[in-house]
Design an enzyme around this catalytic site. Sequence first.
Site, short mmCIF file in Angstrom:
data_model
loop_
_atom_site.label_atom_id
_atom_site.label_comp_id
_atom_site.label_asym_id
_atom_site.label_seq_id
_atom_site.Cartn_x
_atom_site.Cartn_y
_atom_site.Cartn_z
N HIS A 114 0.81 -1.30 0.07
CA HIS A 114 -0.08 0.14 0.08
C HIS A 114 1.03 1.55 -0.11
O HIS A 114 2.03 1.05 0.35
CB HIS A 114 -0.94 0.07 1.18
N LYS B 145 -0.42 4.74 4.60
CA LYS B 145 -1.16 3.87 5.33
C LYS B 145 -0.91 3.69 6.78
O LYS B 145 0.40 3.42 7.14
CB LYS B 145 -1.17 2.44 4.62
P1 NAD Z 1 -7.61 9.77 5.11
O1 NAD Z 1 -6.59 9.76 6.20
O2 NAD Z 1 -7.11 10.25 3.77
O3 NAD Z 1 -9.22 10.04 5.58
C1 NAD Z 1 -9.56 10.11 6.76
C2 NAD Z 1 -10.33 11.17 7.23
O4 NAD Z 1 -11.21 10.94 8.24
C3 NAD Z 1 -9.51 12.24 7.38
O5 NAD Z 1 -9.89 13.40 6.50
C4 NAD Z 1 -9.52 12.72 8.92
O6 NAD Z 1 -9.45 13.89 9.25
C5 NAD Z 1 -11.08 11.98 8.98
N1 NAD Z 1 -11.57 12.08 10.38
C6 NAD Z 1 -10.80 11.43 11.21
N2 NAD Z 1 -11.72 11.45 12.55
C7 NAD Z 1 -12.73 12.06 12.13
C8 NAD Z 1 -13.96 12.38 12.84
N3 NAD Z 1 -13.99 12.18 14.02
N4 NAD Z 1 -15.15 12.78 12.23
C9 NAD Z 1 -15.06 12.96 10.76
N5 NAD Z 1 -13.84 12.60 10.23
C10 NAD Z 1 -12.81 12.35 10.79
O7 NAD Z 1 -7.64 8.23 4.78
P2 NAD Z 1 -8.39 7.29 3.69
O8 NAD Z 1 -7.33 6.78 2.67
O9 NAD Z 1 -9.55 7.87 3.14
O10 NAD Z 1 -8.92 5.97 4.41
C11 NAD Z 1 -10.08 6.16 5.57
C12 NAD Z 1 -10.20 4.77 5.93
O11 NAD Z 1 -10.74 3.77 5.00
C13 NAD Z 1 -8.83 3.66 6.58
O12 NAD Z 1 -9.33 3.24 7.63
C14 NAD Z 1 -8.40 3.04 5.44
O13 NAD Z 1 -7.82 2.00 5.90
C15 NAD Z 1 -9.54 2.63 4.97
N6 NAD Z 1 -10.09 2.52 3.59
C16 NAD Z 1 -10.76 1.22 3.25
C17 NAD Z 1 -11.20 0.99 2.00
C18 NAD Z 1 -12.13 -0.02 1.69
O14 NAD Z 1 -12.50 -0.39 0.57
N7 NAD Z 1 -12.67 -0.54 2.91
C19 NAD Z 1 -10.42 1.59 0.79
C20 NAD Z 1 -9.39 2.67 1.23
C21 NAD Z 1 -9.31 3.09 2.46
#
Ligand code: NAD
Length: 265
Positions: free
Chosen positions: A152, A156
């Site tokens: 990744h 991450k």
């Molecule tokens: P990222 O860090 O770019 O985005 C996460 C966002 O959530 C950030 O902007 C952060 O400020 C926000 N956040 C944190 N606490 C919060 C709260 N209390 N209220 C509102 N917003 C809040 O990360 P990302 O790449 O978008 O990934 C997010 C999550 O999704 C991770 O856990 C990642 O592993 C997961 N993910 C899952 C998949 C899937 O298909 N299931 C795919 C990609 C990423």
Amino acid sequence: MSAHAIEIAIVGAAGRMGTQLLQEAASLDTLKISAAIVAPQSAHIGQALGPEGIIATDDLDAIATVDVVIDFSSPDACARVAELAAGAGVAMVSGTTGLNAEQHRALDQAACSIPLLLAANFSVGVNLLAHLVELASRGFGKDADIEIFEAHHRRKVDAPSGTALMLGRAAARGRDWNLEDVATWAREGHTGPRDDDEIGFQVLRGADIVGEHTVYLCAAGERLELTHRATDRAIFARGALRAARWLAGKPAGRYQMRDLLFGDA
Ligand code: NAD
């Protein structure tokens, strides 16, 4: 916009996945994004996000007014959102990974009163891969050593990926094992020979890799490698939006992508 469009709140709306969700949802007339929720103290509060210019808020109570909340944020926020969604009777889709046992319990609790779908990976290809891994693991039986590799992007924060764990569980199911009993998370130094009852994990982090997973089934004289490569984060957003449409109106309970793909979809 369809008269029966499902109203959605996105938690984590300013993140990588939140941005993709806003982008993809703008082209769908079956869904309407009504709330874009960002982290407390975020610089995005009050800004217009996505092609439709939804004004970002840090008020989690905004989820109470929608049909489905989609969460891609952090494990703490995910557990809190589950609690609030259950209180408000709002269905929940989450892709957040790295949840601990207590956070999973919070989701189980919420799923007693709302439909809740958590998926470590929303791509159709990965969910098909998990199905194939279980079949291959059962087919080879004890003749194959199983190892799982994932790669990744450098930002991450959890490892191994939620998807690698999901594939590990699929492989373990094929052998009637519990992953927790057989997983080897890392190897270093004088490890001794490999056990028969073992599933090993390897992790790579670098630059902008969207997500790669390979499950190796190594038997004497042959090796099967089952690989999925994600090249565009949009696949996860499209899968999560499809899950939101599918989940709206379902009975309370905990659902997985395989219910959507192979169940009564
Ligand atoms: P990222 O860090 O770019 O985005 C996460 C966002 O959530 C950030 O902007 C952060 O400020 C926000 N956040 C944190 N606490 C919060 C709260 N209390 N209220 C509102 N917003 C809040 O990360 P990302 O790449 O978008 O990934 C997010 C999550 O999704 C991770 O856990 C990642 O592993 C997961 N993910 C899952 C998949 C899937 O298909 N299931 C795919 C990609 C990423």
